[in-house]
Design an enzyme around this catalytic site. Structure first.
Site, PDB file in Angstrom:
ATOM      1  N   TYR B 104       0.841  -1.202   0.000  1.00  0.00           N
ATOM      2  CA  TYR B 104       0.000   0.000   0.000  1.00  0.00           C
ATOM      3  C   TYR B 104       0.868   1.241   0.000  1.00  0.00           C
ATOM      4  CZ  TYR B 104      -4.287  -2.502   1.341  1.00  0.00           C
ATOM      5  OH  TYR B 104      -5.390  -3.310   1.366  1.00  0.00           O
ATOM      6  N   TYR B 143      -0.947 -10.047   0.393  1.00  0.00           N
ATOM      7  CA  TYR B 143       0.176  -9.567   1.202  1.00  0.00           C
ATOM      8  C   TYR B 143       0.096 -10.161   2.612  1.00  0.00           C
ATOM      9  CZ  TYR B 143      -3.368  -6.162   2.716  1.00  0.00           C
ATOM     10  OH  TYR B 143      -4.517  -5.575   3.177  1.00  0.00           O
ATOM     11  N   ARG B 153      -3.458 -11.853   3.478  1.00  0.00           N
ATOM     12  CA  ARG B 153      -4.741 -11.434   2.947  1.00  0.00           C
ATOM     13  C   ARG B 153      -4.884 -11.899   1.500  1.00  0.00           C
ATOM     14  NH1 ARG B 153      -8.168  -7.758   4.136  1.00  0.00           N
ATOM     15  NH2 ARG B 153      -9.460  -9.543   3.649  1.00  0.00           N
ATOM     16  N   HIS B 156      -7.378  -8.212  -2.797  1.00  0.00           N
ATOM     17  CA  HIS B 156      -8.683  -7.574  -2.593  1.00  0.00           C
ATOM     18  C   HIS B 156      -8.632  -6.101  -2.955  1.00  0.00           C
ATOM     19  CE1 HIS B 156      -6.545  -6.876   1.209  1.00  0.00           C
ATOM     20  NE2 HIS B 156      -7.266  -5.777   1.323  1.00  0.00           N
ATOM     21  N   HIS B 158     -10.695  -2.566  -1.733  1.00  0.00           N
ATOM     22  CA  HIS B 158     -11.622  -1.970  -0.770  1.00  0.00           C
ATOM     23  C   HIS B 158     -12.640  -1.115  -1.520  1.00  0.00           C
ATOM     24  CE1 HIS B 158      -9.194  -2.936   2.838  1.00  0.00           C
ATOM     25  NE2 HIS B 158      -8.188  -2.876   1.989  1.00  0.00           N
TER      26      HIS B 158
END
Lengths: 177, 238
Positions: B104, B143, B153, B156, B158
């Protein structure tokens, strides 16, 4: 960690001109300006520093804007201090069907890591005790001692305090409404 | 317009010990269930004027002009409707995601995977009169995260959505069909209804792919319903 909602806070600049929802009422002359400060506290008593808080409210005359984002705000807890601040105007009394009225209040939606579905609550005002006593939502609370968790407490002229407790003896009343 | 009572069976449980962060952040009382009022039945209305020309193209909305983000190009599209099946027009959709290496762009992300100088990781769009939306991005990578000794995770994206009422406010995540990490994820397993998990898993949509350019995934979203009928009976009770 809600990067897409508050990119500037996340350190991500250059995609949008500014984070959305920083101004709730552009023209503060429409009502008495107030600031509501607070924190979001977890079950260990620690401050949550990654919460996003959205608010939606009427204007000073109890009317909801239906054409724009006026009345909506988005802020977050400070990454260092955990404090949030809502700069807005005090909402008015809302009239509903059947001649009832809702005491002045602000709808609040809280999200953070570990909150699996956003939590709704309301900010009412401790200095509106007569209107609060007639409010249909507050009167639905089976444990009336919990009403105090929904009351912003005056600190100084125009300044209120509202802490959100996710667990514990003073857990905030959350609403499925 | 009244709002339907929320169907708590399809939403994630607040307290889900396998997801460690939920243990101190889940309220212990059930939320007080009440009929909606004008406060929940109204909400902010976002105009198309807030959208920049590249807001719905995450492959190009950050970094050097004319540069393109690294990773498999994808189109994510779908329809936003409410529980009555009616499309939700003018709904603001905000999205954010990790890059093609699972990193991120956030000051607190400590994962050692590289940042992409041409990928910011957020975008937004507004549904058309038929509730339809579409954006272009790159496929994010799974990640690792500090939940257990070896937690990952699933890939995905959000999603944040505004319907036409503040009581419809929704935040959710989209997963990708076929990702073996989905059933292993303690955030996903907070949802006990398997069909609800399936609703969050976007299938490949071959018909919408751009040949020699981008794969497409279809992600339809259902918001809480609105009706003229006033509800006398509560779905959950107190």
């Amino acid at each position: 960690m809600h990067i897409g909602l508050t990119p500037e806070l996340a350190g991500l600049t250059g995609v949008y001109p500014a984070d959305l929802g920083r101004e709730i009422f552009i023209d503060k002359a429409k009502g008495p300006g107030i600031r509501i400060e607070g924190t979001v506290i977890d079950g260990a008593g620690d401050l949550i520093k990654d919460a996003v808080i959205e608010t939606w409210q009427s204007d000073a005359k109890g009317r909801f804007d239906r054409q724009s984002t006026i009345g909506w705000g988005r802020t977050s807890t400070d990454l260092n201090t955990g404090l949030f601040a809502i700069d807005t105007i005090k909402p008015g009394t809302v009239s509903v069907e059947g001649g009832h009225t809702l005491a002045p209040h602000i709808s609040v939606w809280v999200i953070a890591r570990g909150i699996n579905a956003g939590l709704f609550t309301r900010i009412y005002f401790a200095d509106e005790s007569v209107k609060n006593a007639a409010d249909p939502t507050l009167s639905q609370l089976s444990d009336q001692t919990r009403i105090k968790t929904l009351l912003a407490q005056p600190q100084a002229p125009g300044l209120y305090r509202f802490d959100i407790r996710l667990q514990g003896d003073e857990e905030t009343v959350f609403l499925d409404i | 317009m009244r709002l339907f009572p929320r169907n708590s069976a399809i939403h994630p449980k607040a307290h889900h010990p396998p997801y460690k962060s939920s243990t101190l952040r889940a309220p212990s009382h059930r939320p007080l269930q009440l009929p909606s009022t004008p406060t929940e039945e109204t909400g902010p209305v976002f105009g198309h004027d807030i959208l920049g020309p590249l807001d719905a193209d995450l492959t190009r909305n950050f970094g050097a002009t004319d540069a393109v983000a690294l990773g498999p190009q994808i189109i994510v599209h779908g329809r936003v409707q409410d529980e009555t099946g009616r499309p939700v027009p003018n709904a603001l959709i905000e999205i954010w995601q990790a890059n093609a290496a699972g990193r991120y762009r956030h000051r607190n992300d400590e994962y050692t995977a590289p940042l992409d100088p041409n990928f910011g990781g957020c975008g937004r769009t507004i549904t058309d009169p038929g509730g339809v939306y579409s954006f272009r991005t790159i496929k994010p990578s799974p990640y690792p995260w500090p939940n257990g000794p070896n937690s990952w995770r699933p890939a995905h994206i959000h999603f944040s959505l505004f319907g036409s009422a503040f009581g419809q406010r929704l935040i959710t995540q989209m997963y990708f069909e076929g990702d073996p990490l989905i059933p292993l994820c303690p955030i996903v397993s907070a949802i006990s209804d398997e069909r609800a998990v399936d609703q969050l898993t976007a299938p490949l949509d071959l018909d919408a792919t751009q040949p020699m350019d981008a794969l497409a995934y279809r992600f339809d979203i259902v918001l809480r319903g609105r009706t003229q009928i006033q509800f006398e009976n509560r779905r959950d009770g107190l």
